[in-house]
Write a protein that holds these residues in place. Structure first.
Motif, PDB file in Angstrom:
ATOM      1  N   LEU A 195     -25.000  87.593  21.042  1.00  0.00           N
ATOM      2  CA  LEU A 195     -23.857  86.892  21.865  1.00  0.00           C
ATOM      3  C   LEU A 195     -24.338  85.750  22.675  1.00  0.00           C
ATOM      4  CD1 LEU A 195     -20.819  87.622  22.843  1.00  0.00           C
ATOM      5  CD2 LEU A 195     -21.609  88.939  24.788  1.00  0.00           C
ATOM      6  N   ARG A 196     -25.366  85.872  23.273  1.00  0.00           N
ATOM      7  CA  ARG A 196     -25.893  84.703  23.852  1.00  0.00           C
ATOM      8  C   ARG A 196     -26.084  83.425  22.927  1.00  0.00           C
ATOM      9  NH1 ARG A 196     -27.718  83.804  29.306  1.00  0.00           N
ATOM     10  NH2 ARG A 196     -27.966  81.810  29.551  1.00  0.00           N
ATOM     11  N   ALA A 197     -26.515  83.704  21.947  1.00  0.00           N
ATOM     12  CA  ALA A 197     -26.687  82.601  20.790  1.00  0.00           C
ATOM     13  C   ALA A 197     -25.324  81.999  20.615  1.00  0.00           C
ATOM     14  CB  ALA A 197     -27.506  83.204  19.651  1.00  0.00           C
ATOM     15  N   PHE A 198     -24.534  82.883  20.345  1.00  0.00           N
ATOM     16  CA  PHE A 198     -22.909  82.620  20.213  1.00  0.00           C
ATOM     17  C   PHE A 198     -22.326  81.609  21.188  1.00  0.00           C
ATOM     18  CE2 PHE A 198     -18.379  83.779  20.325  1.00  0.00           C
ATOM     19  CZ  PHE A 198     -18.236  83.510  19.150  1.00  0.00           C
ATOM     20  N   GLU A 199     -22.903  82.214  22.143  1.00  0.00           N
ATOM     21  CA  GLU A 199     -22.325  81.324  23.424  1.00  0.00           C
ATOM     22  C   GLU A 199     -23.094  80.063  23.514  1.00  0.00           C
ATOM     23  OE1 GLU A 199     -23.045  83.860  27.065  1.00  0.00           O
ATOM     24  OE2 GLU A 199     -20.868  84.596  26.910  1.00  0.00           O
ATOM     25  N   HIS A 200     -24.224  79.921  23.264  1.00  0.00           N
ATOM     26  CA  HIS A 200     -24.913  78.511  23.099  1.00  0.00           C
ATOM     27  C   HIS A 200     -24.358  77.668  22.168  1.00  0.00           C
ATOM     28  CE1 HIS A 200     -29.269  79.545  24.600  1.00  0.00           C
ATOM     29  NE2 HIS A 200     -28.442  79.705  25.621  1.00  0.00           N
ATOM     30  N   LEU A 201     -23.892  78.152  21.094  1.00  0.00           N
ATOM     31  CA  LEU A 201     -23.126  77.365  20.190  1.00  0.00           C
ATOM     32  C   LEU A 201     -21.723  76.795  20.434  1.00  0.00           C
ATOM     33  CD1 LEU A 201     -23.410  79.427  16.817  1.00  0.00           C
ATOM     34  CD2 LEU A 201     -24.395  77.147  17.006  1.00  0.00           C
ATOM     35  N   ILE A 202     -21.112  77.802  21.379  1.00  0.00           N
ATOM     36  CA  ILE A 202     -19.883  77.375  21.857  1.00  0.00           C
ATOM     37  C   ILE A 202     -20.097  76.041  22.904  1.00  0.00           C
ATOM     38  CG2 ILE A 202     -17.943  77.955  23.486  1.00  0.00           C
ATOM     39  CD1 ILE A 202     -18.076  80.613  22.272  1.00  0.00           C
ATOM     40  N   GLU A 219     -27.303  66.136  14.433  1.00  0.00           N
ATOM     41  CA  GLU A 219     -28.349  66.084  15.327  1.00  0.00           C
ATOM     42  C   GLU A 219     -28.093  67.530  16.159  1.00  0.00           C
ATOM     43  OE1 GLU A 219     -26.931  63.072  17.884  1.00  0.00           O
ATOM     44  OE2 GLU A 219     -27.979  61.789  16.633  1.00  0.00           O
ATOM     45  N   CYS A 220     -26.757  67.785  16.252  1.00  0.00           N
ATOM     46  CA  CYS A 220     -26.591  69.210  16.848  1.00  0.00           C
ATOM     47  C   CYS A 220     -27.084  70.409  16.164  1.00  0.00           C
ATOM     48  CB  CYS A 220     -25.388  69.290  17.230  1.00  0.00           C
ATOM     49  SG  CYS A 220     -24.588  70.148  18.822  1.00  0.00           S
ATOM     50  N   LEU A 221     -26.799  70.367  14.910  1.00  0.00           N
ATOM     51  CA  LEU A 221     -27.369  71.226  14.097  1.00  0.00           C
ATOM     52  C   LEU A 221     -28.696  71.567  13.955  1.00  0.00           C
ATOM     53  CD1 LEU A 221     -24.916  71.028  10.808  1.00  0.00           C
ATOM     54  CD2 LEU A 221     -25.390  73.301  12.241  1.00  0.00           C
ATOM     55  N   ARG A 222     -29.411  70.066  14.086  1.00  0.00           N
ATOM     56  CA  ARG A 222     -30.827  70.384  13.891  1.00  0.00           C
ATOM     57  C   ARG A 222     -31.448  71.055  15.058  1.00  0.00           C
ATOM     58  NH1 ARG A 222     -31.211  64.587  12.285  1.00  0.00           N
ATOM     59  NH2 ARG A 222     -30.109  65.116  10.225  1.00  0.00           N
ATOM     60  N   ASN A 223     -30.612  70.812  16.176  1.00  0.00           N
ATOM     61  CA  ASN A 223     -31.248  71.646  17.509  1.00  0.00           C
ATOM     62  C   ASN A 223     -31.120  72.999  17.481  1.00  0.00           C
ATOM     63  OD1 ASN A 223     -32.242  69.328  18.734  1.00  0.00           O
ATOM     64  ND2 ASN A 223     -30.359  69.067  19.632  1.00  0.00           N
ATOM     65  N   CYS A 224     -30.126  73.720  16.629  1.00  0.00           N
ATOM     66  CA  CYS A 224     -29.940  74.788  16.574  1.00  0.00           C
ATOM     67  C   CYS A 224     -31.299  75.849  16.285  1.00  0.00           C
ATOM     68  CB  CYS A 224     -28.969  75.333  15.596  1.00  0.00           C
ATOM     69  SG  CYS A 224     -27.399  74.798  16.267  1.00  0.00           S
ATOM     70  N   SER A 225     -31.458  76.983  16.680  1.00  0.00           N
ATOM     71  CA  SER A 225     -32.534  77.819  16.440  1.00  0.00           C
ATOM     72  C   SER A 225     -31.824  78.653  15.165  1.00  0.00           C
ATOM     73  CB  SER A 225     -32.538  78.889  17.651  1.00  0.00           C
ATOM     74  OG  SER A 225     -31.595  79.678  17.852  1.00  0.00           O
ATOM     75  N   SER A 226     -32.985  79.286  14.722  1.00  0.00           N
ATOM     76  CA  SER A 226     -32.596  79.963  13.427  1.00  0.00           C
ATOM     77  C   SER A 226     -31.456  81.004  13.636  1.00  0.00           C
ATOM     78  CB  SER A 226     -33.845  80.411  12.688  1.00  0.00           C
ATOM     79  OG  SER A 226     -34.591  81.340  13.509  1.00  0.00           O
ATOM     80  N   LEU A 227     -31.688  81.763  14.751  1.00  0.00           N
ATOM     81  CA  LEU A 227     -30.512  82.860  15.036  1.00  0.00           C
ATOM     82  C   LEU A 227     -29.344  82.007  15.152  1.00  0.00           C
ATOM     83  CD1 LEU A 227     -29.529  85.623  15.647  1.00  0.00           C
ATOM     84  CD2 LEU A 227     -30.185  85.106  17.947  1.00  0.00           C
ATOM     85  N   GLU A 228     -29.088  80.940  15.728  1.00  0.00           N
ATOM     86  CA  GLU A 228     -27.810  80.364  15.889  1.00  0.00           C
ATOM     87  C   GLU A 228     -27.117  79.825  14.254  1.00  0.00           C
ATOM     88  OE1 GLU A 228     -28.566  78.609  20.324  1.00  0.00           O
ATOM     89  OE2 GLU A 228     -28.814  77.332  18.632  1.00  0.00           O
ATOM     90  N   LEU A 229     -28.411  79.377  13.811  1.00  0.00           N
ATOM     91  CA  LEU A 229     -27.922  78.873  12.453  1.00  0.00           C
ATOM     92  C   LEU A 229     -27.090  80.127  11.467  1.00  0.00           C
ATOM     93  CD1 LEU A 229     -30.433  76.288  11.259  1.00  0.00           C
ATOM     94  CD2 LEU A 229     -28.089  75.653  11.482  1.00  0.00           C
ATOM     95  N   LYS A 230     -28.035  81.141  11.778  1.00  0.00           N
ATOM     96  CA  LYS A 230     -27.485  82.135  10.899  1.00  0.00           C
ATOM     97  C   LYS A 230     -26.149  82.794  11.201  1.00  0.00           C
ATOM     98  CE  LYS A 230     -31.802  84.035   9.953  1.00  0.00           C
ATOM     99  NZ  LYS A 230     -32.783  85.021  10.617  1.00  0.00           N
ATOM    100  N   ILE A 231     -25.592  82.709  12.594  1.00  0.00           N
ATOM    101  CA  ILE A 231     -24.506  82.872  12.905  1.00  0.00           C
ATOM    102  C   ILE A 231     -23.347  81.910  12.380  1.00  0.00           C
ATOM    103  CG2 ILE A 231     -22.761  82.662  15.188  1.00  0.00           C
ATOM    104  CD1 ILE A 231     -25.326  84.054  16.471  1.00  0.00           C
ATOM    105  N   LEU A 232     -23.787  80.753  12.591  1.00  0.00           N
ATOM    106  CA  LEU A 232     -22.770  79.492  11.794  1.00  0.00           C
ATOM    107  C   LEU A 232     -22.787  79.751  10.160  1.00  0.00           C
ATOM    108  CD1 LEU A 232     -24.108  76.247  13.148  1.00  0.00           C
ATOM    109  CD2 LEU A 232     -22.036  77.406  13.673  1.00  0.00           C
ATOM    110  N   PHE A 233     -23.784  80.234   9.885  1.00  0.00           N
ATOM    111  CA  PHE A 233     -23.692  80.837   8.182  1.00  0.00           C
ATOM    112  C   PHE A 233     -22.879  81.484   7.998  1.00  0.00           C
ATOM    113  CE2 PHE A 233     -25.463  83.019   4.637  1.00  0.00           C
ATOM    114  CZ  PHE A 233     -25.343  81.882   3.702  1.00  0.00           C
TER     115      PHE A 233
END
Lengths: 570, 498
Positions: free
Chosen positions: B353-360, B302-316
């Motif tokens: 960096l902010r997207a990264f913090e969102h992921l945290i 569910e959490c992954l589904r919420n991620c914006s595409s930038l956040e997904l790219k960082i995860l990737f």
């Protein structure tokens, strides 16, 4: 019965309005210190219908209905609920509004404002015991409880009292045949921001306690609701607990966000055409409503600029849309990178970001601002100290000798002797790793040695030109810069420019570390007209585009301000 | 109006049944834990002897509730000869507060004045004296120690003095420990263990048949005057139909396979009862299915589904770093990797960096250590908290980054394999690995692009057996058959997370 009809101020509202209502209710409390009644456990304000709630929270239809179902009809017992979802998805406000709709008593406590266990417990007990802190009782709490066992005992007592009170009340209502204003026998405890409990001191005992509270109390009239921004699987516990019923609030979809953003707009049509243009690209970065609305606001003002009345009453047609689109297009890309202007980072990082933003559009920078102006004041010796700390953090200690040996300046001979391809490669990966790992630590002695070198280097070249003007000043300045270094260091430590680590068990002395970014260091260096890049290990080795540009600026500055040190181009 | 009323009444009845342990756990048959426990305690009350029993069983199996039933029965039968002391390991695990609480409850029970200022010694002496007095008065003191294993931390002074006091003939006490640790009696010190009676009652989760009986027991409405006759009969008939439905049985089995304890079943029942349609007033198949899906959550997905595409790219990018087995993974390293992606977007560093913090904040990634608090965020090492299968599904669900599908396809992570190995009774893997119990070996051999056939040949296992094992265990990615995993030409990779 009279209590029911006297007008009450809303004791609790949504989070946003809480701050405004707090002051007024305090005044009322001082004027009218009437004892609190059980009715004060209701969420204030007039009754609100379910349809109103659903329409005021776009995209939350299914969640609202699910919570209503789980809360159940009047007087039906409930297993604990766990409401979770990302920040700004409407968890808290929906719960509070629903209780306003249902008109049932709740005890709301946020783990953010009640930042440790005793404050949390005392706040819950104060509300349950209908206790109000005021001057007459010296702003004391109803009960003092430090231990968990005390809390559970007091809580059980208070809850039985409240529930008996509620039962009496509802029996009275039934005997009077009143059908309206029923508040039922149930009392609900709501714990907001529950994820924060994990970081508390005794979280390993308090978390299992709160999760097992329902089984511990064995009171079917008590409903527990936990609101958290992280999912239930992040609450690890080696104790184990029966999991509460999960209710999930997903992030808003693009359509929902559009509806939310449109809600408070004057000219909805114009705003909607603006969102057509702008929302998609921003939505790719973040899905949080708060961030998005903050980012879109200035852009919308830009969008309305060409219109005569700032877009108050015009209905857009195709032609105008095209015109506005071409107007706004160049701004979107740049504002994408400024989306998080209001950042909650530490001061040094805010500085960094400002600097980075300037770096982002260099053309404007050259025209408008004098390069490298610091927006805070710092003494010269503190600046030198900061630079030397930066160098000590960044450069490997083994290179100090070669960097600082003969009157500073880089050793050109060393660079000419070309190492083998492989060794260079290895070196490069090594230094990249150093750069990525971040600043290293250093002992005080090294910092002082570098500082001394820098000060001596910085003052030497001025001999040629400024000797006549103030030859005396140089000597004094030398002594002046070296004095009170320890004091300067401690003040830099206090300002969080330099961090003091714990003492190393082997070496015994304290180690330091600075986390300022390269940009800030360069800025400080520029304000001193000090050629920092010469002493940086990385720039000596690889002449990246960035490094070159800095050297160019330095060269440019060197020409402008006379000879400072030995310019690297020599 | 009348119609509405009995529907709401039905929901209320079901909900209060679910929340009422008495209704759920009352079981009078001779071999039930309830009867056994009742016999044990009542015999020690009537025969004036000392006793100690441990009730063990997984969380949510109803130990506490059964004990509660027994105690209530006994209090009714022998109201004058029982005094009850309740302690909870969560609240009174340290000796000082435990003795204080015992003294407080004893004082409450016997109308004595409790002094808050009494010391530890005073309290423990008071307890021993009270035990003696109670023994002389033929009054049994029942100590209920919930979360018994927590009392076994530290010096176990409380347990020792309790059990030691019970060795004398003058005292008359029963100690009932409740714990979800099956080895709770092994935690005791030698001096305590020798004084413990070693009586244990095991609470096992009910079998599937018992669970179904419980379902019927909870969900059927009573056919008496409280509900209109037609409504109650119709309601019960529908419930009967649902429970006998094959599809329902399969879903229920799947649900109970995760955790078959009573409380877990009750959670589902509660959800189902509250999803009941108040328009019709009956529980329908759709209600049941909806409540199954709403209670079985997959938070990470569910959490992954919420991620914006930038956040997904960082995860990737993080995943790529992990696959490359780079030792260091912090924000700077991720940014370096991010720049190498095909068609990079030109987001500035602070946006990332902010997207990264969102992921945290979303807890999809976390810092590897708590040290280095003074280091700024971009330098602190981080790690992924999701498996590659989850990431794969997340990427697939997100429409905005379709181009990573192929890159990410069919990677097997170590956790997937370990769970696989566990579930197959370790038959497949124990035989397939040259050194048993090391899935690394198997995967590394697959890393060399071995095909399924080769694996089988190398490790001398039967293809049928392998396939059977694969079929019997559900993979986290059940849509893709196991063989296609292995035969897939892309290189499966070992993740170093364990």
């Amino acid at each position: 019965m009279d209590d029911d009809k006297t007008p009450r101020l809303p004791r609790r509202m949504t989070r946003s309005s809480a701050s405004s209502s707090a002051s007024s209710s305090n005044i009322v409390a001082a004027v009218n210190p009437k004892p609190l009644t059980i009715n004060d456990l209701l969420v204030g304000g007039h009754l609100i219908s379910l349809d109103d709630i659903i329409s005021s929270f776009p995209g939350r239809n299914s969640q609202i209905l699910e919570i209503v179902r789980l809360l159940g009809p009047l007087n039906s017992p409930m297993l604990p609920l766990f409401v979770y979802g990302g920040s700004s998805t409407g968890k808290t406000s929906i719960i509070l509004q629903l209780f306003r709709h249902l008109n049932r008593p709740i005890v709301y406590s946020s783990c953010r404002t009640c930042y440790n266990q005793s404050i949390l417990f005392e706040s819950i007990l104060n509300q349950l015991l209908l206790h109000r802190k005021n001057a007459s009782n010296g702003y004391s709490n109803a009960k003092r409880c430090e231990r968990l066992s005390d809390f559970v005992n007091f809580l059980r007592e208070a809850l039985t009292k409240v529930i008996n009170n509620l039962k009496e009340k509802s029996e009275k209502l039934i005997s009077n045949k009143v059908t309206q204003g029923k508040i039922g026998n149930m009392i609900y405890l709501v714990f907001d921001n529950f994820q924060l409990v994990r970081e508390w001191d005794k979280s390993s005992t308090i978390l299992p306690l709160l999760f097992n509270l329902y089984d511990l109390l064995k009171m079917p009239e008590v409903g527990l609701i936990f609101i958290s921004s992280t999912s239930p699987d992040t609450f690890y516990s080696n104790m184990g607990y029966v999991e509460p019923i999960p209710v999930y609030f997903p992030d808003y979809t693009e359509g929902d966000i559009r509806q939310i953003l449109l809600r408070n707009q004057v000219n909805k049509k114009l705003y909607s055409s603006f969102l057509d243009v702008a929302l998609k690209s921003f939505y790719g970065i973040t899905k949080q409503v708060g961030d998005l609305s903050a980012a879109l606001k200035p852009l919308y003002e830009k969008y309305c600029e060409p219109l005569s009345d700032k877009g108050k009453g015009v209905a857009p047609n195709e032609n105008m849309k095209q015109r506005l689109l071409s107007h706004i297009k160049p701004y979107i890309a740049s504002s994408l990178n400024e989306i998080f202007k209001v950042s909650s980072l530490s001061s040094t990082e805010v500085d960094t970001h400002k600097e980075e933003k300037r770096k982002g559009n260099p053309r404007r920078l050259e025209k408008s601002e004098e390069p490298g102006s610091l927006d805070f004041h710092m003494s010269t010796s503190a600046k030198y100290l900061l630079i030397s700390a930066f160098l000590a953090s960044r450069n490997p200690a083994t290179l100090d000798a070669s960097l600082f040996d003969s009157k500073g300046g880089c050793d050109n001979r060393k660079r000419k002797r070309k190492p083998s391809e492989k060794a260079q490669e290895r070196k490069e990966t090594l230094e990249q790793e150093i750069l990525m790992k971040g600043p290293g630590t250093f002992p005080l002695e090294r910092l002082l040695a570098i500082f001394q070198c820098l000060v001596s280097v910085a003052e030497e070249p001025s001999d040629d030109e400024e000797q006549i003007s103030d030859g005396l000043g140089v000597e004094v300045g030398n002594g002046g810069l070296m004095s009170d270094v320890h004091l300067q260091l401690s003040s830099l430590c206090n300002a969080n420019f330099i961090f003091k680590g714990r003492s190393c068990p082997i070496e015994g002395s304290n180690r330091y570390r600075t986390t300022i970014s390269e940009d800030l260091a360069l800025k400080v260096a520029r304000s001193l007209k000090f050629p920092l890049s010469k002493y940086l290990y990385r720039i000596l080795q690889e002449e990246t585009a960035h490094g070159l540009s800095i050297q160019k600026t330095l060269k440019f500055m060197g020409l402008k301000h006379g000879r400072i040190g030995k310019s690297p181009v020599e | 109006m009348e119609q509405e009323n009995h529907k709401i009444k039905a929901v209320n009845l079901l909900r209060s049944r679910i929340c009422d342990p008495k209704f759920i756990f009352k079981n009078d048959s001779a071999d039930s834990n309830y009867s056994k426990l009742k016999f044990m305690v009542s015999s020690s009350v009537t025969e004036a002897c000392n006793n100690s029993v441990l009730l063990l069983g997984p969380r949510g199996s109803g130990k506490n509730e059964v004990l509660e039933l027994v105690i209530q029965d006994l209090l009714q039968e022998y109201p004058d000869s029982i005094s009850l002391i309740r302690l909870n390991g969560l609240l009174h695990s340290d000796d000082i507060s435990a003795f204080k609480e015992i003294a407080r409850q004893l004082c409450m029970e016997h109308q004595l004045l409790f002094s808050k200022a009494a010391s530890f010694d005073d309290n423990s002496q008071f307890m021993v004296a009270m035990l003696k007095e109670c023994g002389l008065a033929h009054k049994t003191v029942i100590f209920v120690l919930d979360e018994f294993d927590l009392f076994a931390q530290g010096k176990q002074r409380l347990l020792y003095s309790l059990l030691d006091a019970m060795q004398s003939i003058t005292s008359q006490a029963v100690v009932l420990g409740i714990s979800c640790r099956l080895d709770a009696d092994q935690l005791l010190e030698k001096r305590v263990r020798s004084r413990f009676s070693h009586r244990k009652l095991l609470f096992l989760p009910p079998s599937i048949e018992d669970s179904q009986k419980l379902l019927m027991h909870v969900l059927t409405l009573p056919i008496d005057s409280s509900f209109p006759y037609d409504y109650a009969v119709e309601f019960n008939r529908k419930i009967q139909n649902i429970i006998e439905d094959k599809r329902f049985k399969a879903t229920l089995n799947k649900y109970l396979n995760v955790d078959s304890s009573v409380k877990h079943l009750l959670r589902f029942l509660f959800c189902a009862a509250s999803h009941m349609d108040l328009q019709t007033g009956f529980l329908s198949q759709e209600n049941i299915e909806l409540s199954f899906s709403s209670i079985q959550r997959q938070p990470k997905l569910e959490c992954l589904r919420n991620c914006s595409s930038l956040e997904l790219k960082i995860l990737f990018c993080m995943k790529r770093l992990e696959v490359k087995e780079q030792s260091l993974c912090n924000f700077n390293a991720i940014m370096k990797e991010y720049k190498t992606l095909p068609q990079p977007d030109d987001y500035s560093k602070n946006v990332c960096l902010r997207a990264f913090e969102h992921l945290i904040h979303r807890e999809l990634i976390c810092f590897t250590d708590n040290r280095g608090q003074n280091l700024s965020v971009e330098f602190r090492p981080v790690k992924l908290l999701i498996s590659s299968a989850e990431l794969h599904q997340g990427l697939r669900a997100n429409n905005s980054c379709p181009r990573y599908r192929k890159v990410q396809a069919c990677r097997i992570s170590l956790p997937t394999f370990t769970s696989l190995a566990d579930k197959c009774h370790q038959r497949l893997f124990a035989s397939s690995l040259t050194t048993p119990s090391n899935p690394h070996n198997f995967i590394s051999s697959m890393n060399k692009r071995l095909r399924f056939q080769d694996v089988i040949d190398n490790h001398k296992i039967q293809r049928e057996e392998a396939n059977k094992c694969v079929r019997t265990c559900p993979l986290p990615l059940p849509t893709i058959p196991f063989t296609s995993y292995i035969a897939h030409p892309s290189i499966p990779t070992v993740s170093s997370r364990s």
